[in-house]
Write an enzyme that holds these catalytic residues in place. Structure first.
Site, mmCIF file in Angstrom:
data_model
loop_
_atom_site.group_PDB
_atom_site.id
_atom_site.type_symbol
_atom_site.label_atom_id
_atom_site.label_comp_id
_atom_site.label_asym_id
_atom_site.label_seq_id
_atom_site.Cartn_x
_atom_site.Cartn_y
_atom_site.Cartn_z
ATOM 1 C CB SER A 79 -1.155 0.533 1.441
ATOM 2 O OG SER A 79 -1.492 -1.085 0.984
ATOM 3 C CB SER A 80 1.517 4.375 0.401
ATOM 4 O OG SER A 80 1.441 5.513 -0.072
ATOM 5 C CB SER A 81 5.578 3.561 0.408
ATOM 6 O OG SER A 81 6.974 3.434 0.559
ATOM 7 C CG HIS A 103 -3.193 7.791 0.611
ATOM 8 N ND1 HIS A 103 -2.384 7.522 -0.740
ATOM 9 C CD2 HIS A 103 -2.370 6.608 0.764
ATOM 10 C CE1 HIS A 103 -1.601 6.950 -1.234
ATOM 11 N NE2 HIS A 103 -1.277 6.661 0.414
#
EC number: 3.1.1.73
Length: 353
Positions: free
Chosen positions: A135-137, A276
């Site tokens: 997730s994300s990074s 996000h």
């Protein structure tokens, strides 16, 4: 008072402890200074699969382990989980340096690959069934690993990420100090340009790239939804896939599954109104990896591509084959190079096909 024999025998039986997340301190060369955690179920499959699960910025291996339950299915299906934990740049993974973006170049990507090699060597895991998600990074790192180490990973699932090399040269990985042009959706290239970055990450590689599944929320204010379009452009160009159609309200209401080719190599999910952190549907991810289904099946879209007229764009620029050409928030070329036309996948993304 005599103790019943059955109690004595029960006391002598070995206690089977539940498997737990365990840190591994010496897994090999660690140029990224990452920490390694693993979950090994008590009952392993013969030549078990491996899933590498990567946390977002500010997170950790232990936190991500608790966020999404990949370990309960591991007890059932016998696969091994690797949880890398970043230690620098606000605990973000390095997706910006040439070292991390290059095959055998070093930094975080090589540390993670060495974790995989350790598990294969130690537990006899199946090197052809190594998967990644994040997730994300962690999603950005999924893209990095797909580009720099396509010979290590069979498939990936990225939640709220960005294209391979989009952060190249940013100077840092954290969301506060690094160059924000990519996260704001301001870096836009043609599919061929994005593909060139991938090829430069592993010069001379001619094999298959991992099957990829991308997820992104339309209301993401941390990593722009426009980056999903760039991911799509990059990987469909690499794989030579065209947009086939959509499956609406899949797997949840408001989600649109965008199918490319027969759906077995690349698919993308647009989550309307979601921010996000797109909630991870572990069952869908495991099915994509082929762990629960046993095989990767093709999918039939419920809608067919919609061809739209290519309007004239500012400055007379044209988008190349496979490139994005429209969508909410998109500000690039809207006319496609001949003979291609701008085809609408959804309100947020159109592509020259």
């Amino acid at each position: 008072m005599a103790i019943p024999l059955v109690l004595v025998l029960a006391w002598l039986l070995p206690v089977v402890l539940a498997a737990s997340l365990t840190q591994v301190n010496n897994f090999g060369d660690n140029p990224g200074s990452l920490q390694m955690y693993i979950y090994v179920p008590n009952k392993l499959a013969s030549k078990p699969a491996i899933i590498v699960a990567m946390h977002p910025c500010g997170g950790s291996a232990t936190e991500y382990y608790g966020m999404y339950d990949y370990h309960s299915p591991a007890d059932q299906y016998g696969y091994i989980l690797i949880y890398p934990s970043a230690t620098r740049d606000y605990n973000c993974f390095d997706a910006y340096s040439s070292a991390s973006l290059t095959h055998n170049g070093g930094s975080d990507s090589l540390s993670i690959v060495n974790m995989v090699k350790y598990v294969i060597s130690t537990y006899g895991a199946d090197s052809s069934k190594v998967y990644m998600t994040g997730s994300s990074s962690g999603a950005i790192m999924t893209n990095v690993l797909a580009g720099a180490y396509p010979d290590v990973f069979a498939a990936g699932s990225a939640f709220s990420g960005m294209p391979y090399a989009c952060l190249y040269g940013a100077g840092a990985a954290d969301p506060i100090m690094s160059n924000q042009t990519c996260s704001q959706g301001q870096i836009q290239h043609t599919g061929q340009q994005w593909a060139a970055y991938v090829h430069n990450g592993y010069p001379g590689y001619t094999g298959q790239y991992p099957r990829l599944q991308m997820w992104h929320g339309t209301a993401d204010n941390v990593i722009s939804y426009a980056d999903l379009g760039q991911e799509i452009s990059q990987w469909t160009t690499i794989m030579g896939l065209s947009f086939t159609g959509n499956q609406t309200n899949t797997p949840l209401s408001g989600y649109t599954k965008m199918v490319y080719g027969d759906g077995s190599k690349f698919q993308a999910y647009s989550a309307a109104g979601v921010g996000h952190f797109v909630p991870t549907d572990v069952s869908v991810v495991l099915d994509w990896f082929g762990i629960t289904s046993g095989t990767t099946t093709t999918t039939t879209p419920t809608t067919t591509p919609t061809t739209s007229t290519s309007p004239s764009s500012t400055g007379g620029c044209t988008a190349a084959h496979w490139a994005q050409c429209g969508g909410i928030g998109y500000s690039g070329c809207t006319a496609c190079a001949s003979p291609y036309t701008c085809q609408k996948a959804n309100d947020y993304y159109s592509q020259c096909l």
